[in-house]
Structures are given as structure tokens and as C-alpha cells.
Design an enzyme around this catalytic site. Structure first.
Site, PDB file in Angstrom:
ATOM      1  CG  HIS A  94      -0.535  -4.337   8.455  1.00  0.00           C
ATOM      2  ND1 HIS A  94      -1.447  -4.155   9.407  1.00  0.00           N
ATOM      3  CD2 HIS A  94       0.561  -3.635   8.669  1.00  0.00           C
ATOM      4  CE1 HIS A  94      -0.833  -3.488  10.369  1.00  0.00           C
ATOM      5  NE2 HIS A  94       0.279  -3.067   9.778  1.00  0.00           N
ATOM      6  CG  ASP A 130       2.026   0.306   9.178  1.00  0.00           C
ATOM      7  OD1 ASP A 130       1.001   0.404  10.096  1.00  0.00           O
ATOM      8  OD2 ASP A 130       2.632  -0.909   9.329  1.00  0.00           O
ATOM      9  CD  GLU A 132       0.175  -2.819  13.342  1.00  0.00           C
ATOM     10  OE1 GLU A 132       1.058  -3.883  13.122  1.00  0.00           O
ATOM     11  OE2 GLU A 132       0.276  -1.888  12.925  1.00  0.00           O
ATOM     12  CG  HIS A 181       2.022  -3.460  17.603  1.00  0.00           C
ATOM     13  ND1 HIS A 181       3.244  -2.901  18.132  1.00  0.00           N
ATOM     14  CD2 HIS A 181       1.718  -3.635  16.394  1.00  0.00           C
ATOM     15  CE1 HIS A 181       3.704  -2.670  16.801  1.00  0.00           C
ATOM     16  NE2 HIS A 181       3.225  -2.983  16.089  1.00  0.00           N
ATOM     17  CG  HIS A 192       2.112  -7.670  15.925  1.00  0.00           C
ATOM     18  ND1 HIS A 192       3.345  -7.034  16.232  1.00  0.00           N
ATOM     19  CD2 HIS A 192       1.653  -7.087  14.872  1.00  0.00           C
ATOM     20  CE1 HIS A 192       3.647  -6.355  15.239  1.00  0.00           C
ATOM     21  NE2 HIS A 192       2.726  -6.321  14.333  1.00  0.00           N
ATOM     22  CG  HIS A 221       1.357  -7.426   9.353  1.00  0.00           C
ATOM     23  ND1 HIS A 221       0.359  -7.410  10.104  1.00  0.00           N
ATOM     24  CD2 HIS A 221       2.351  -6.681   9.904  1.00  0.00           C
ATOM     25  CE1 HIS A 221       0.424  -6.641  11.364  1.00  0.00           C
ATOM     26  NE2 HIS A 221       1.620  -6.452  11.261  1.00  0.00           N
ATOM     27  CG  ASP A 223       4.557  -4.576   7.842  1.00  0.00           C
ATOM     28  OD1 ASP A 223       3.855  -3.539   8.108  1.00  0.00           O
ATOM     29  OD2 ASP A 223       5.038  -5.383   8.685  1.00  0.00           O
TER      30      ASP A 223
END
Length: 462
Positions: free
Chosen positions: A88, A90, A193, A220, A266, A287, A356
Site C-alpha cells: 500500500h 498513497d 481503497e 475505508h 480498515h 496495511h 502506507d
């Protein structure tokens, strides 16, 4: 110790000479701050003592440094053959916020991009060979423009591969990852995600698959109309689906049919357990870390780790300080503790890395950006992880999960079709085509009878 004698030989000679002179002449009484040397034996003993002190002060730190270099060298050797696949990252979200996804902006150049955890030189220094890039859109897009925003983030991932073909290659299967390793490029995969990105539509799910999505995080930090998120376990959100609703089960089955990896980062514990029991293929936590070491509800509790073991699934450890130490500060060693714990409870085949990066504000000392992965591998070597276990955590465990998901897929099977019930959808920004036919007389007897009654009453009054 011979080394000590060699180092201290000139000082020893001076002491011996002084001792001989003292024996030839009357000795003055030793003062309180002086040591009297009486002969060669005492001189030799003193030399040995100083040698031991020298070892303690200088040699052991040097040994530690040499050992650290040895572990780091060994880490790099392993990673040249098995680069890390990170679960993961971003960076696409950073590109949206910093440049509105305009990759041709000079400052957006990924070879020199500043103020991010990720750029091309850092990826190379960290031996990153595979990356699930997050196509993320926040929860406030739910029931609004979530699908559009998700499409834009998938688009920017594809454009990264187009603009930097020497660094990235977009792939959609495990074979593509292995080929990218051989070519020395970063195998780039799309991870969506948040289940709100499919807008409760199996058709959208299938379309995102065709655009390259290879994992979907079921929620999420908000419930979808068909799955509960982790905030349910804190009491901040109310459970609505008790894990997975009937439609949520259809989403899981359709992901299995397509060959999309199910991501349980999540989600609530009830959603974790329901999915692990329902899915015909292994799942992953892209993650997340270990709840036993940091009691944060984003982490995975031990009873779920046992299900991870039973289903051959995977937990890719998150580096965010708040999930590592439950504090604002954390260390690389504490991240290794999470890896150790997951290996102990779920098995060495259940461990991966999901840093992450560029999605969090605080990272451990020693893991400040993607270039630091060899530091973590060196720490695992120091903790006596075997080379096979380390190769598993780097890439082999993820590749095994991906291959089993591919093997469980069946595109000849009839797709899931039943839509989510109408009453489960919020309606202010949504049309309802397909949920009812055009108005007709037989479907609306009440209004029809009322109209006829009014008409007849009017005629009677004429």
C-alpha cells in the site's frame, strides 16, 4: 591478549624501565594518587587490564558496526534477487493533492519529487520491485462522486507507467510481477481503497477489474451500505451490516469469481471474520499491524490472525507510528516486533510489508521513506529470520496469495447480478433507474381510484 601487548608495548617498556630504576635507587613513598610498579609481573598484569578496557571501549563498538554492515550487505544481496512488494502506497493521492494529477508539472517529476516518502530514486534505493498503488478517494465522496474520483486515480497510476516506462510497468497478474522483477522495473498494480468506490454496484466492480484493479479494500473509515468499518469496534460508528450484508456477500463472491484480492484493512472485526470464512481464496490486509502489540482497532487481533493462518492469507504490516507503538513516536525495531508476532501466531507465510508511505504523517525512526526497506530486512536478519522467511515477507508470500486468487477465479461462471436493495441506498444524489418500471395504471390503483372518485363526484354535482 597479543593485540593488547602490541598496542601497549611502548607504555610497558617505559613502566619496566621505571621499575628497574626504582630497584636501583631508594624509593620515595608513594603518594595517595600514585601507583607503585614493583616488577615485570605487575607491569604485565597492568597491561592486560588496560587491554581489556581498550577492548570494551573501542573493539565492541567496532564489532557492532561491522555486524550491522554485514547484515545490511546480506539484506541487499537478498533483495537484489527478491525485491520487496509493498502492499500500500498513497503516492497517487499525493499527486492529486499537490498537483491535481498534472504529471507534466515540473515539480511533479517523479525522478526529483520532493516532500514525499516516494520517488523513483528512493524506490530504487529501497529495492522496491512491486507496488500496489492506492486508488483512494475519501469517505465524503460516498453517494456523490466516488466512482468518478476513483477512475481519475486509476488513470493517474496508468499515466505514471506511461511517463516513466524505464521505472514502472503496469501489470495485472502474478506473471507480470515476475517479469517486472526480471526487467528491473517496479511492477505497478492498482489497489482501490474503500468499498464506497464501487457505489454498491457489481457492474462498477467488474468495470474497475477491467481497468486493472487487483485488490479492493471492502471499507475505508466509513461503513458502506453492505459492510462495516473498523470504527464500529471503537463505538464511533454503528454496526449496520453485522459484518457483511447479503449484498456484501455477493461482492465477496464476485471478487472471488473475477480474481480480485479481497483487502480487509480498515474493516471491523466482524467483517474480517465473515469474509475470511466466506472467501474461497486467501485474502490480505494490505496495511495493518498486530493488535496484541498496539491496541488500535485498525490492527488485527490474534483470533483473526489464527484465521489468517487457516486460510493461507496475508497481513502486510503498516509502518504508521500510531499503529506500531500506539504513540506519536516509533522505531524500526518496533515494526520488526509486529513482524515477529504475526509470524509467531499466523506463520511465516502470513507476513508482508504494507508501509502506507505517503498516506501517513508519522513514520518510525529508520523507516522514514521507501529507501529504508533494507534497514528493516537487516533487522530481521539480526533476529535470525531465515533467508526463506525473509524472501517470503519481501515478495513470495504475496505472490503465493495472488496466484491462489487467480486459480480460484472462474470467468466462465455466471456473474453475480442481483442489485443491492433499493432501501439500502441513499437517494439525494442518485437516480433509481431499473428499480421500478415506468408508471402504469395497474401499478398505481390508489391514485387511479382517487382520480375516478373525484371525477364521478363532479359529474353528480352537475
Amino acid at each position: 591478549m597479543r593485540l593488547g601487548n602490541q598496542v601497549l608495548c611502548s607504555e610497558d617498556l617505559t613502566l619496566k624501565q621505571k621499575g628497574q630504576k626504582n630497584r636501583a635507587a631508594p624509593q620515595a613513598s608513594a603518594g595517595p594518587h600514585h601507583t607503585q610498579v614493583e616488577g615485570p609481573e605487575q607491569c604485565e598484569k597492568l597491561a592486560r587490564g588496560r587491554c581489556v578496557m581498550w577492548i570494551r571501549w573501542w573493539l565492541w563498538p567496532l564489532v557492532a558496526i561491522c555486524s550491522a554492515d554485514q547484515f545490511r550487505d546480506e539484506a541487499e544481496r537478498i533483495m537484489r534477487g527478491t525485491p520487496v512488494i509493498d502492499g500500500h502506497n498513497d503516492l497517487p493521492w499525493k499527486l492529486l493533492n499537490m498537483f491535481n494529477n498534472q504529471l507534466q508539472d515540473e515539480k511533479a517529476n517523479l525522478t526529483s519529487l520532493a516532500d514525499t516518502h516516494t520517488n523513483i530514486p528512493k524506490l530504487r534505493a529501497g529495492f522496491v520491485g512491486g507496488q500496489f498503488w492506492s486508488a483512494y478517494t475519501p469517505c465524503d465522496t460516498q453517494n456523490k462522486d466516488a466512482v468518478r474520483r476513483t477512475l481519475e486515480q486509476i488513470d493517474v497510476i496508468h499515466r505514471m507507467c506511461q511517463m516513466y516506462p524505464e521505472a514502472f510497468v503496469c501489470v495485472t497478474d502474478s506473471t507480470g510481477i515476475r517479469q517486472a522483477f526480471w526487467e528491473g522495473r517496479v511492477a505497478s498494480l492498482v489497489g482501490v481503497e474503500g468499498g464506497h468506490s464501487i457505489d454498491s454496484s457489481l457492474g462498477v466492480l467488474r468495470t474497475l477489474y477491467h481497468l486493472g484493479m487487483r485488490y479492493l479494500t471492502l471499507t475505508h473509515s466509513c461503513n458502506t451500505p453492505w459492510a462495516d468499518n473498523w470504527l464500529v469496534d471503537t463505538g464511533e460508528d454503528k454496526a449496520e451490516s453485522q459484518g457483511l450484508s447479503s449484498f456484501g456477500q455477493s461482492v465477496v463472491k464476485e471478487m472471488n469469481r473475477l480474481g480480485v484480492i479481497i483487502d480487509l484493512a480498515h474493516v471491523s472485526v466482524a467483517t474480517m471474520k465473515a469474509t475470511l470464512r466466506l472467501s474461497k481464496a486467501p485474502v490480505l490486509f494490505s496495511h495493518s499491524s498486530a493488535y496484541s502489540l498496539c491496541h488500535h482497532r485498525r490492527n488485527v487481533p490474534d483470533d483473526v490472525l489464527q484465521l489468517v493462518n487457516q486460510t493461507r492469507s496475508l497481513v502486510m504490516v503498516n509502518f504508521y507510528n500510531d499503529y506500531v507503538s500506539c504513540k506519536k513516536e516509533a522505531t524500526l525495531s518496533q515494526v520488526a516486533d509486529h513482524l515477529d508476532h504475526i509470524k509467531k501466531v499466523a506463520g511465516a507465510g502470513a507476513v508482508g510489508f504494507g508501509g502506507d508511505f505517503d498516506g501517513v504523517s508519522r513514520l518510525p525512526v529508520g523507516l522514514e521513506d521507501v529507501s529504508k526497506y533494507p534497514n528493516l530486512v537487516a533487522e530481521l536478519l539480526r533476529r535470525q529470520w531465515t533467508e526463506a522467511e525473509i524472501r517470503g515477507a519481501l515478495a513470495d508470500n504475496l505472490l503465493r496469495v495472488f496466484e491462489e486468487v487467480e486459480q480460484a477465479s472462474d470467468h466462465t461462471q455466471t456473474p453475480e447480478e442481483e442489485p443491492i436493495p433499493k432501501d439500502k441506498l441513499e437517494t439525494p444524489c442518485r437516480t433509481m433507474y431499473g428499480y421500478s418500471e415506468a408508471p402504469s395504471l395497474h401499478q398505481q390503483p390508489g391514485p387511479l381510484l382517487a382520480s375516478l372518485t373525484t371525477l364521478l363526484l363532479g359529474l353528480c354535482l352537475l
